[in-house]
Design a protein around this motif. Structure first.
Motif, PDB file in Angstrom:
ATOM      1  N   ALA A 169       4.087  -8.074 -12.400  1.00 58.67           N
ATOM      2  CA  ALA A 169       3.995  -8.902 -11.195  1.00 58.67           C
ATOM      3  C   ALA A 169       2.721  -8.633 -10.403  1.00 58.67           C
ATOM      4  O   ALA A 169       2.463  -9.297  -9.390  1.00 58.67           O
ATOM      5  N   GLY A 170       1.917  -7.673 -10.855  1.00 56.49           N
ATOM      6  CA  GLY A 170       0.664  -7.379 -10.160  1.00 56.49           C
ATOM      7  C   GLY A 170       0.844  -6.588  -8.881  1.00 56.49           C
ATOM      8  O   GLY A 170      -0.045  -6.588  -8.020  1.00 56.49           O
ATOM      9  N   ALA A 171       1.978  -5.883  -8.756  1.00 53.80           N
ATOM     10  CA  ALA A 171       2.280  -5.172  -7.519  1.00 53.80           C
ATOM     11  C   ALA A 171       1.730  -3.751  -7.479  1.00 53.80           C
ATOM     12  O   ALA A 171       1.704  -3.128  -6.425  1.00 53.80           O
ATOM     13  N   VAL A 172       1.275  -3.244  -8.634  1.00 49.97           N
ATOM     14  CA  VAL A 172       0.912  -1.829  -8.727  1.00 49.97           C
ATOM     15  C   VAL A 172      -0.605  -1.660  -8.816  1.00 49.97           C
ATOM     16  O   VAL A 172      -1.253  -2.248  -9.678  1.00 49.97           O
ATOM     17  N   ARG A 173      -1.143  -0.828  -7.941  1.00 46.94           N
ATOM     18  CA  ARG A 173      -2.566  -0.499  -7.966  1.00 46.94           C
ATOM     19  C   ARG A 173      -2.836   0.745  -8.806  1.00 46.94           C
ATOM     20  O   ARG A 173      -3.849   0.827  -9.507  1.00 46.94           O
ATOM     21  N   LYS A 174      -1.897   1.712  -8.750  1.00 50.24           N
ATOM     22  CA  LYS A 174      -2.113   2.984  -9.432  1.00 50.24           C
ATOM     23  C   LYS A 174      -0.802   3.539  -9.948  1.00 50.24           C
ATOM     24  O   LYS A 174       0.226   3.461  -9.262  1.00 50.24           O
ATOM     25  N   GLY A 190       0.779  -1.226   0.000  1.00 43.34           N
ATOM     26  CA  GLY A 190       0.000   0.000   0.000  1.00 43.34           C
ATOM     27  C   GLY A 190       0.814   1.281   0.000  1.00 43.34           C
ATOM     28  O   GLY A 190       0.242   2.367   0.046  1.00 43.34           O
ATOM     29  N   SER A 191       2.138   1.169  -0.081  1.00 40.34           N
ATOM     30  CA  SER A 191       3.000   2.356  -0.054  1.00 40.34           C
ATOM     31  C   SER A 191       2.879   3.158  -1.353  1.00 40.34           C
ATOM     32  O   SER A 191       2.567   2.611  -2.414  1.00 40.34           O
ATOM     33  N   THR A 192       3.135   4.447  -1.242  1.00 47.14           N
ATOM     34  CA  THR A 192       3.319   5.298  -2.417  1.00 47.14           C
ATOM     35  C   THR A 192       4.816   5.443  -2.636  1.00 47.14           C
ATOM     36  O   THR A 192       5.547   5.849  -1.722  1.00 47.14           O
ATOM     37  N   ILE A 193       5.270   5.100  -3.838  1.00 47.13           N
ATOM     38  CA  ILE A 193       6.705   5.063  -4.118  1.00 47.13           C
ATOM     39  C   ILE A 193       7.019   5.874  -5.365  1.00 47.13           C
ATOM     40  O   ILE A 193       6.450   5.630  -6.439  1.00 47.13           O
ATOM     41  N   ASP A 209      -0.114  -3.676  -3.981  1.00 41.02           N
ATOM     42  CA  ASP A 209      -1.025  -2.554  -3.794  1.00 41.02           C
ATOM     43  C   ASP A 209      -0.285  -1.207  -3.766  1.00 41.02           C
ATOM     44  O   ASP A 209      -0.627  -0.323  -2.994  1.00 41.02           O
ATOM     45  N   LEU A 210       0.705  -1.061  -4.627  1.00 41.17           N
ATOM     46  CA  LEU A 210       1.547   0.128  -4.614  1.00 41.17           C
ATOM     47  C   LEU A 210       0.981   1.232  -5.514  1.00 41.17           C
ATOM     48  O   LEU A 210       0.380   0.959  -6.554  1.00 41.17           O
ATOM     49  N   THR A 211       1.192   2.462  -5.104  1.00 45.44           N
ATOM     50  CA  THR A 211       0.993   3.618  -5.978  1.00 45.44           C
ATOM     51  C   THR A 211       2.376   4.070  -6.416  1.00 45.44           C
ATOM     52  O   THR A 211       3.231   4.370  -5.575  1.00 45.44           O
ATOM     53  N   ILE A 212       2.612   4.090  -7.726  1.00 42.85           N
ATOM     54  CA  ILE A 212       3.929   4.395  -8.265  1.00 42.85           C
ATOM     55  C   ILE A 212       3.900   5.743  -8.984  1.00 42.85           C
ATOM     56  O   ILE A 212       3.017   6.004  -9.804  1.00 42.85           O
ATOM     57  N   VAL A 213       4.873   6.589  -8.676  1.00 47.96           N
ATOM     58  CA  VAL A 213       5.045   7.876  -9.340  1.00 47.96           C
ATOM     59  C   VAL A 213       6.310   7.789 -10.192  1.00 47.96           C
ATOM     60  O   VAL A 213       7.405   7.556  -9.674  1.00 47.96           O
ATOM     61  N   ASN A 214       6.141   7.953 -11.500  1.00 49.60           N
ATOM     62  CA  ASN A 214       7.268   7.851 -12.424  1.00 49.60           C
ATOM     63  C   ASN A 214       6.934   8.648 -13.672  1.00 49.60           C
ATOM     64  O   ASN A 214       5.763   8.888 -13.965  1.00 49.60           O
ATOM     65  N   ASN A 215       7.928   9.022 -14.432  1.00 46.95           N
ATOM     66  CA  ASN A 215       7.645   9.741 -15.679  1.00 46.95           C
ATOM     67  C   ASN A 215       6.909   8.863 -16.676  1.00 46.95           C
ATOM     68  O   ASN A 215       6.062   9.333 -17.427  1.00 46.95           O
TER      69      ASN A 215
END
Length: 223
Positions: free
Chosen positions: A68-73, A19-22, A47-53
Motif C-alpha cells: 500500500a506504500g505506507a512504509v518508509r523503512k 511518520g510513526s515508528t510501529i 511514511d511509517l518505520t516498521i519494526v518486525n522480525n
C-alpha cells in the motif's frame, strides 16, 4: 472504571499518525496482528518505520501494508523469504529503506528499550558490515559492538485472550515478540480473540500485564 476495550479498529488506532515508528508482533504470520495492520491501511497512514522480525509474506498482513506504500523503512531480521516478493520489489526499486538486525540483537535492543536501558554491547555482528561506524570494545578477551535500544511510538500485537484492563494471554508460538514489544512502545494496541471478564484469566498464565497495554480489541477471526 478502567476499560481499555476498543469497539472498532479505527477507535483502537486513532492515535497513530503519519511518520510513526510501529513495532508489529509476529514471527512470519504466527502472532501477526493482521486485522490491526488492515486498519492502518484503511486509515491511509503513510511514511511509517516498521519494526518486525520479517518483511511480509505473500500479500498478507505486513506485506499488504508495504504494498500500500505506507512504509518508509523496515527494521527487521529476515526481509527475504520465498514469498517476500513485495518487499523485494520495493527495496530493489529504492522505495523502502532497510535496517538489517540479527534476530538476537533485535530482541535484545527491544528489551533494552522496554527495561529503560541505554545502548547495549553484543558480540553479534562484530567485524561485519553491520558493525561499521559503531563503537566497539574488548571485554574479558571478547569483542563487542554497541547497539542502540529500539523504541517505538506504537506496538501492534496479537494475543489469544485479554481483559478490559489489558492483561494478556498468548497462544503458543504466537507469543514471540509481543511481550517485549509491549514494553518498548509508548502506546501498545492488542488484538485478541476474546475479551473476558476480570478474574477469568489465570494469573499464572498472564504474560503481559495490563500496565503495558493501552487498547485491546476483540477480533473474531483471530486464531
Amino acid at each position: 472504571m478502567i476499560d481499555k476495550s476498543a469497539h472498532s479498529l479505527t477507535e483502537a488506532l486513532f492515535q497513530v499518525k503519519d511518520g510513526s515508528t510501529i513495532m508489529i508482533g509476529g514471527f512470519g504470520t504466527a502472532g501477526q496482528p493482521a486485522e490491526l495492520i488492515d486498519g492502518l491501511i484503511e486509515l491511509g497512514i503513510k511514511d511509517l518505520t516498521i519494526v518486525n522480525n520479517n518483511a511480509g509474506n505473500g500479500d498478507y498482513g505486513l506485506a499488504k501494508l508495504l504494498k500500500a506504500g505506507a512504509v518508509r523503512k523496515m527494521i527487521c531480521s529476515f526481509p527475504r523469504q520465498s514469498d517476500s516478493y513485495v518487499f523485494d520489489e520495493l527495496y530493489r526499486a529504492g522505495k523502502v529503506e532497510l535496517e538489517l538486525v540479527p534476530q538476537g540483537n533485535l530482541a535484545c535492543r527491544i528489551q533494552a528499550a522496554g527495561m529503560g536501558l541505554g545502548p547495549v554491547y553484543t558480540p553479534t555482528g562484530f567485524g561485519t558490515l553491520l558493525a561499521e561506524g559503531k563503537p566497539t570494545m574488548n571485554y574479558e578477551g571478547k569483542d563487542y559492538v554497541l547497539e542502540n535500544p529500539i523504541r517505538a511510538d506504537f506496538a501492534l500485537i496479537k494475543a489469544q485472550q485479554g481483559d478490559r484492563w489489558g492483561n494478556l494471554v498468548y497462544r503458543k508460538s504466537a507469543r514471540n515478540f509481543g511481550p517485549i514489544m509491549a514494553m518498548a512502545a509508548d502506546v501498545t494496541i492488542a488484538q485478541v480473540a476474546e475479551v473476558v471478564e476480570l478474574g477469568d484469566l489465570n494469573p499464572e498464565h498472564i504474560i503481559t500485564p495490563g500496565i503495558f497495554i493501552q487498547h485491546v480489541i476483540a477480533v473474531k477471526s483471530v486464531q
